[in-house]
Design a protein around this motif. Structure first.
Motif, mmCIF file in Angstrom:
data_model
loop_
_atom_site.group_PDB
_atom_site.id
_atom_site.type_symbol
_atom_site.label_atom_id
_atom_site.label_comp_id
_atom_site.label_asym_id
_atom_site.label_seq_id
_atom_site.Cartn_x
_atom_site.Cartn_y
_atom_site.Cartn_z
ATOM 1 N N ARG A 209 30.590 14.326 40.556
ATOM 2 C CA ARG A 209 30.022 13.486 39.549
ATOM 3 C C ARG A 209 29.104 12.398 40.284
ATOM 4 O O ARG A 209 28.935 12.153 41.633
ATOM 5 C CB ARG A 209 31.410 12.343 39.170
ATOM 6 N N ARG A 210 28.193 11.811 39.508
ATOM 7 C CA ARG A 210 27.137 10.858 40.006
ATOM 8 C C ARG A 210 25.994 11.558 40.924
ATOM 9 O O ARG A 210 25.472 10.623 41.817
ATOM 10 C CB ARG A 210 27.773 9.646 40.470
ATOM 11 N N THR A 211 26.062 12.811 41.061
ATOM 12 C CA THR A 211 25.261 13.374 41.932
ATOM 13 C C THR A 211 24.545 14.570 41.484
ATOM 14 O O THR A 211 24.841 15.463 40.744
ATOM 15 C CB THR A 211 26.330 14.058 43.158
ATOM 16 N N ALA A 212 22.988 14.680 41.904
ATOM 17 C CA ALA A 212 22.242 15.878 41.676
ATOM 18 C C ALA A 212 22.461 16.735 42.650
ATOM 19 O O ALA A 212 22.130 16.585 43.971
ATOM 20 C CB ALA A 212 20.949 15.460 41.496
ATOM 21 N N HIS A 213 23.310 17.753 42.580
ATOM 22 C CA HIS A 213 23.658 18.508 43.779
ATOM 23 C C HIS A 213 23.178 19.960 43.627
ATOM 24 O O HIS A 213 22.888 20.329 42.329
ATOM 25 C CB HIS A 213 25.153 18.718 43.944
ATOM 26 N N THR A 214 22.960 20.804 44.554
ATOM 27 C CA THR A 214 22.495 22.308 44.417
ATOM 28 C C THR A 214 23.581 22.989 43.708
ATOM 29 O O THR A 214 24.694 22.867 43.742
ATOM 30 C CB THR A 214 22.559 22.756 45.965
ATOM 31 N N LYS A 215 23.146 23.761 42.522
ATOM 32 C CA LYS A 215 24.053 24.380 41.909
ATOM 33 C C LYS A 215 24.714 25.750 42.311
ATOM 34 O O LYS A 215 25.713 26.169 42.177
ATOM 35 C CB LYS A 215 23.257 24.755 40.460
ATOM 36 N N GLY A 216 24.030 26.652 43.082
ATOM 37 C CA GLY A 216 24.254 27.998 43.337
ATOM 38 C C GLY A 216 25.064 28.031 44.558
ATOM 39 O O GLY A 216 25.194 27.008 45.276
ATOM 40 N N PRO A 217 25.359 29.050 44.929
ATOM 41 C CA PRO A 217 26.065 29.488 46.271
ATOM 42 C C PRO A 217 25.109 29.232 47.230
ATOM 43 O O PRO A 217 24.045 29.482 47.206
ATOM 44 C CB PRO A 217 26.503 31.119 45.985
ATOM 45 N N ILE A 218 25.612 28.633 48.410
ATOM 46 C CA ILE A 218 24.773 28.434 49.641
ATOM 47 C C ILE A 218 25.461 28.982 50.760
ATOM 48 O O ILE A 218 26.679 28.994 51.029
ATOM 49 C CB ILE A 218 24.925 26.846 50.047
ATOM 50 N N PRO A 219 24.696 29.898 51.428
ATOM 51 C CA PRO A 219 25.068 30.538 52.767
ATOM 52 C C PRO A 219 25.668 29.701 53.644
ATOM 53 O O PRO A 219 25.074 28.772 53.903
ATOM 54 C CB PRO A 219 23.833 31.433 53.105
ATOM 55 N N MET A 220 26.721 30.246 54.089
ATOM 56 C CA MET A 220 27.415 29.178 54.987
ATOM 57 C C MET A 220 28.063 30.218 56.074
ATOM 58 O O MET A 220 28.433 31.368 56.067
ATOM 59 C CB MET A 220 28.625 28.323 54.408
#
Ligand SMILES: Nc1ncnc2c1ncn2[C@@H]1O[C@H](COP(=O)(O)OP(=O)(O)OP(=O)(O)O)[C@@H](O)[C@H]1O
Ligand SMILES: [Mg+2]
Length: 231
Positions: A209-220
């Motif tokens: 909430r309240r955040t423009a975040h990366t949507k897809g899976p992120i390699p980690m």
């Protein structure tokens, strides 16, 4: 202006607009061995070291000796932080512990805690015998109480198998009860396999909430320094 609390997971905060929303309730969901506990410990440890934000780690089941030993592998010395009064561990046997909130509140005030981890919240729903109405009511109460303490909260939830990639597809729950993910401000999923051959693991922000975040899976990856975002 939304105030941000850095996770300090290297490379991750830039995917969530700088960090978790201060005083928010964040759910970290994943199958066995996906890194839920490592993320939680790293969040507490780095928060204390880099930003002087004291931590509280609540567990319903873990033996803290094991946990503190596991953390040492990553050079996180929680024994020292505990002695210095910067991190406190609270073990709860839920069925014997009617005053969880009171106990947490005491510790939060005594140690001036700013970051709270509950690893895991799954037992919490068992406390209410999987009664959906009570789980919703009690969890809502717990979330509101925690927010009032001026703390940023990280909850972990165990799911069997891999986390579904889409929360809205009806492809399965992100917690034992399938309720907490709707009340939490944030849902982050951890995955044992990388996506499209990139990385050996992945992390994904399903909602924040309240955040423009990366949507897809992120390699980690998880290595001798803990968790780290790749690329
Ligand atoms: N030093 C290390 N280097 C690389 N990977 C490691 C290291 N230590 C642990 N791991 C990985 O991290 C995993 C454990 O992570 P963690 O305990 O955070 O998982 P979890 O999601 O909390 O699991 P559970 O649901 O069983 O509690 C191990 O299974 C292993 O794959
Ligand atoms: Mg764990």
């Amino acid at each position: 202006m939304v105030e941000r609390i850095k996770t300090y997971i290297p490379g991750f905060d830039q995917h969530i607009d700088g960090g978790l929303v201060r005083n928010s309730v964040n759910l970290l969901s994943g199958g066995p061995g996906t890194g839920k506990t490592i993320f939680s410990l790293q969040f507490l440890y780095e928060g204390i070291l880099k930003n002087n934000e004291n931590g509280l780690f609540v567990s319903f089941e873990e033996e803290f000796d094991n946990l503190i030993g596991d953390a040492k592998v990553f050079n996180w010395d929680f024994e020292k932080l505990e002695k210095e009064g910067k991190c406190v561990f609270l073990s709860c046997k839920p069925l014997e512990e009617p005053n969880l909130q009171t106990k947490m509140q005491e510790l939060i005030q005594k140690y001036k805690v700013k970051r709270v981890v509950i690893d895991s919240i799954s037992i919490f729903s068992m406390m209410f015998k999987d009664d959906a109405y009570r789980i919703r009511k009690e969890f809502y109460k717990l979330a509101r109480f925690l927010k009032e303490q001026d703390c940023t909260i990280l909850l972990t939830a165990e799911i069997s198998g891999e986390a579904p990639l889409d929360i809205t597809s009806g492809g399965g729950s992100l917690s034992r009860d399938g309720i907490i993910e709707f009340i939490a401000d944030t849902v982050i999923t951890l995955h044992n396999s990388g996506i499209g051959g990139e990385g050996d693991r992945a992390i994904r922000v399903l909602k924040m909430r309240r955040t423009a975040h990366t949507k897809g899976p992120i390699p980690m990856t998880i290595n001798e320094k803990g968790m780290e975002i790749l690329g």
